[in-house]
Design an enzyme around this catalytic site. Structure first.
Site, short mmCIF file in Angstrom:
data_model
loop_
_atom_site.label_atom_id
_atom_site.label_comp_id
_atom_site.label_asym_id
_atom_site.label_seq_id
_atom_site.Cartn_x
_atom_site.Cartn_y
_atom_site.Cartn_z
N SER A 576 -58.04 -0.72 -76.69
CA SER A 576 -58.41 0.34 -77.40
C SER A 576 -58.38 -0.26 -78.86
O SER A 576 -57.52 -1.16 -79.09
CB SER A 576 -57.41 1.40 -77.40
OG SER A 576 -57.30 2.47 -78.51
N TYR A 589 -48.72 5.22 -77.18
CA TYR A 589 -49.82 4.72 -76.79
C TYR A 589 -50.32 3.52 -77.61
O TYR A 589 -50.97 2.62 -76.77
CB TYR A 589 -50.93 6.00 -77.21
CG TYR A 589 -52.47 5.66 -76.95
CD1 TYR A 589 -52.78 5.59 -75.45
CD2 TYR A 589 -53.43 5.22 -78.06
CE1 TYR A 589 -54.28 5.39 -75.23
CE2 TYR A 589 -54.72 5.06 -77.50
CZ TYR A 589 -55.10 5.12 -76.19
OH TYR A 589 -56.51 4.69 -76.17
#
Length: 699
Positions: A576, A589
């Site tokens: 990501s 995250y």
């Protein structure tokens, strides 16, 4: 033969269905009925024909046209466009220019000159066999029961015993123009015969109507099945059992261990895909006393050995003492010995104008107590090769029980395998796709990015195993992809990537299905958002378990396989933008994604020496089709940026430097780049697919 194979064939002809059909449509109907049962003919084997009166497109006159299965078709699935159409008067005229058996191959070049109505479907080498039988409707099939008789040492006498004068017999002759003339002569000399058995080949039957032809074919095969059942009842099969089968679970476990080893040894020129069979018919044969002597004789029917090579490789293994490590240690020499034996066969049989030696590796591998492995350029071919060898097993079963089984001589086998016409056919094959022979496993495979990635890899010829924790979504994705690309190339594995046991068993399942692994796309994920003071330990651990530990576990299994195969490998992490750029209220995250990226760097270092490449694709804001944006994450990110969820996609688009939205297909394209040879000299790299974000520029 198995109990299923011994049961009689049903007469499936339906007059109501054929009543309104044209003659050409009845040919398709008849062909599809015959091809629907593997006891009648194997995939791609056999052919059918009808001689039909048509209007000549130039003169308007009625002319007789041969409709015959075209080159490369399959009678079970053939449609109208799969048939060649040729003027019968021109086919008969070819006999006037035929120069004899030494020149029969040149006759194939004349077949296009007989084409009716500019039909582009190429005529097959079997066209003269149908053309010169003086009956309107002809079937040529390869039933196991018939070939068992045809491949027997005394096949002529057995044919007479079973069929009397109804079905004749012709000695072995390679398919072609000369055999077509032999059939014509036989029919003229035996006007009451309903068909003929070709030694070591198959069955020809005919009739004056399509229904009569079909019913004669079915009745002839059923008579052979019944006779074989009677003659083999109570007799020892394959010399009796020499050993017993291992339990099904153990057989599959051994397959998962051995297939990658074999695959690595035989994928030097091009990657192979594997198929595992442990049906009752296979196990009866591999467990028998006569396994090695019968396997060494090779197959009989030309269709069999074109798919399976002249003979299989029998793996030395004692199921009573299942020492798989010893088998693995000895496997390299067995494979080398097979190659040397095949090279010797080529040198003994080659002609001055023979094509160069082809891949010398075995296609079929037989293992006592375990079953059969087959390897080929793709899954469909590997599976079909297995089916053909099961046909060969059924043939050997019948022939060796009622008589003495005999395969084709080496020279005859070679002359078909290296037939110049077969070589020309191979040269017309399309160029393999970029991922042909590759096997990929995609975690998070049922989600938006996972599905898009699977589609991209499948389009390039890969086999794909979709791994996901969501079984319902897996089933949906599998059905969708199987409809688009075929069932052979898609498999599923229910894997929770945080479970070591499930990861290990899931990879073993994938390997037993396809023989190995080339590409791991580690894509399983979740997303969470919370200020640090509201981030529970459970939420922190969940992120770490899935996004860090999960990526470690699947990578470890992939590395084991890659090192076992010794043909390199490819890992692509879907990380990501957040692994490089901090985001508000997403510490768990972002940290887990950063761990992914650094794990990829470490693995790139570890794998480089063995051509194992590890790279990363960093998406950002892939809202459409992504499972993580269907839950709380979307609401949490909207809250973090103090906007409604409806405004979130536009927010991300405007935030990007290029002012463009990012879709799953965009991520899939980057993954394909890293998975393909286009990036063969890249490892440890990152591609950001985020429409431009200065914070996530790699430095």
């Amino acid at each position: 033969m198995t109990d299923t194979a011994q049961s009689r064939l049903a007469n499936l002809w339906d007059d109501a269905k054929t009543a309104g059909m044209t003659e050409a449509e009845r040919l398709v109907y008849r062909s599809n009925l015959l091809g629907s049962d593997k006891r009648v003919t194997n995939y791609g084997g056999g052919n059918t024909s009808s001689k039909i009166t048509e209007k000549d497109p130039l003169t308007g006159a009625d002319v007789e046209v041969l409709w015959v299965k075209g080159s490369g078709g399959d009678v079970g699935t053939i449609k109208l466009e799969g048939f060649s159409t040729l003027y019968m008067d021109k086919l008969r005229a070819l006999k006037d220019i035929y120069r004899g058996v030494e020149y029969e191959d040149e006759m194939v070049g004349y077949l296009p000159h007989a084409t009716f109505n500019l039909n582009p479907r190429a005529a097959s080498i079997d066209t003269p066999l149908h053309a010169y039988v003086p009956r309107a409707y002809v079937d040529h099939m390869h039933p196991d029961a018939i070939i068992a008789i045809a491949a027997s040492k005394d096949s002529k006498a057995l044919t007479q015993e079973i069929f009397g004068n109804d079905i004749g017999w012709l000695p072995w002759k390679r398919p072609g123009f000369e055999l077509g003339l032999w059939l014509e002569t036989f029919c003229k000399e035996n006007p009451d015969a309903k068909g003929v058995i070709l030694e070591s080949h198959g069955l020809f039957t005919w009739g004056d109507t399509p229904k009569e032809c079909y019913e004669t074919t079915i009745a002839t095969i059923n008579k052979a099945i019944g006779w074989l059942e009677e003659k083999t009842a109570g007799k020892s099969i394959f010399g009796g059992a020499a050993t017993s089968s291992l339990a099904a679970e153990k057989r599959r476990e051994i397959a998962a261990r051995l297939m990658p080893r074999i695959r690595g040894m035989i994928s030097g020129e091009s990657h192979k895909v594997g198929h595992f069979e442990d049906t009752d018919a296979v196990l009866e044969f591999v467990n028998s006393n006569d396994l090695k002597p019968l396997a060494a004789l090779g197959t009989s029917c030309p269709d069999h050995f074109l798919r399976t090579k002249i003979r299989p490789l029998v793996i030395d293994f004692d199921p009573a003492n299942p020492d798989v490590d010893s088998v693995i240690d000895a496997l390299g020499k067995q494979v080398e010995d097979y190659r040397a034996d095949y090279a010797g066969y080529y040198e003994r049989c080659k002609h001055d104008n023979s094509p160069a030696i082809r891949d010398p590796n075995a296609v079929v591998y037989l293992m006592p107590g375990v079953g059969m492995f087959t390897f080929a350029k793709d899954k469909g071919t590997a599976r079909i090769s297995g089916e053909f060898y099961i046909n060969a097993i059924n043939v050997m079963r019948g022939a060796s029980t009622v008589s003495t089984y005999q395969g084709l001589s080496e020279q005859e086998a070679f002359d078909i395998e290296y037939w110049l016409l077969e070589e020309a056919k191979l040269s017309r094959m399309p160029k393999p796709k970029s991922l042909a022979g590759r096997v990929a496993l995609v975690t998070g495979g049922a989600g938006g990015i996972g599905r898009a990635t699977a589609i991209r890899l499948l389009r390039e010829g890969a086999c794909v195993v979709l791994a996901d924790i969501d079984q319902a979504a897996l089933d949906s994705a599998s059905d969708e992809l199987a409809q688009g690309f075929g069932k052979d190339v898609v498999r599923t594995a229910n894997i929770n990537v945080t479970s070591e046991e499930q990861v290990i068993s899931g990879f073993a399942h994938a390997v037993a299905e396809y023989g190995g692994l080339d590409i791991l796309v580690s894509n399983a994920g979740l997303a969470s958002s919370a200020p640090i003071e509201e981030t529970s330990l459970a939420l922190w651990n969940k992120n770490m378990d899935i996004l860090s530990t999960g990526y470690f576990l699947v990578s470890r299994e992939a590395f084991k396989l890659f090192r076992s195969q010794k043909i390199g490998g490819n890992v692509v992490f879907v990380a990501s933008k957040n692994g490089l750029a901090a985001s508000p209220n997403a510490s768990a995250y972002c940290t887990a994604k950063a761990a992914e990226i650094h794990l990829a760097r470490c693995l790139a270092l570890e794998g480089a020496g063995e051509q194992i490449r590890v790279n990363v694709v960093n998406p950002d804001a892939v809202l459409r089709g992504s499972k993580i944006w269907t839950g709380e994450w979307k609401e949490q990110r909207a809250a973090a940026y103090k906007m409604s969820t409806d405004d979130l996609e536009e927010h991300y688009r405007q935030r990007s430097m290029l002012k463009r939205s990012v879709f799953p297909e965009d991520i899939a394209e980057a993954i394909y780049f890293f998975a393909s040879e286009a990036s063969a000299k890249s490892t440890g790299n990152i591609i950001n697919v985020d429409a431009g974000n200065a914070q996530s520029f790699t430095r």
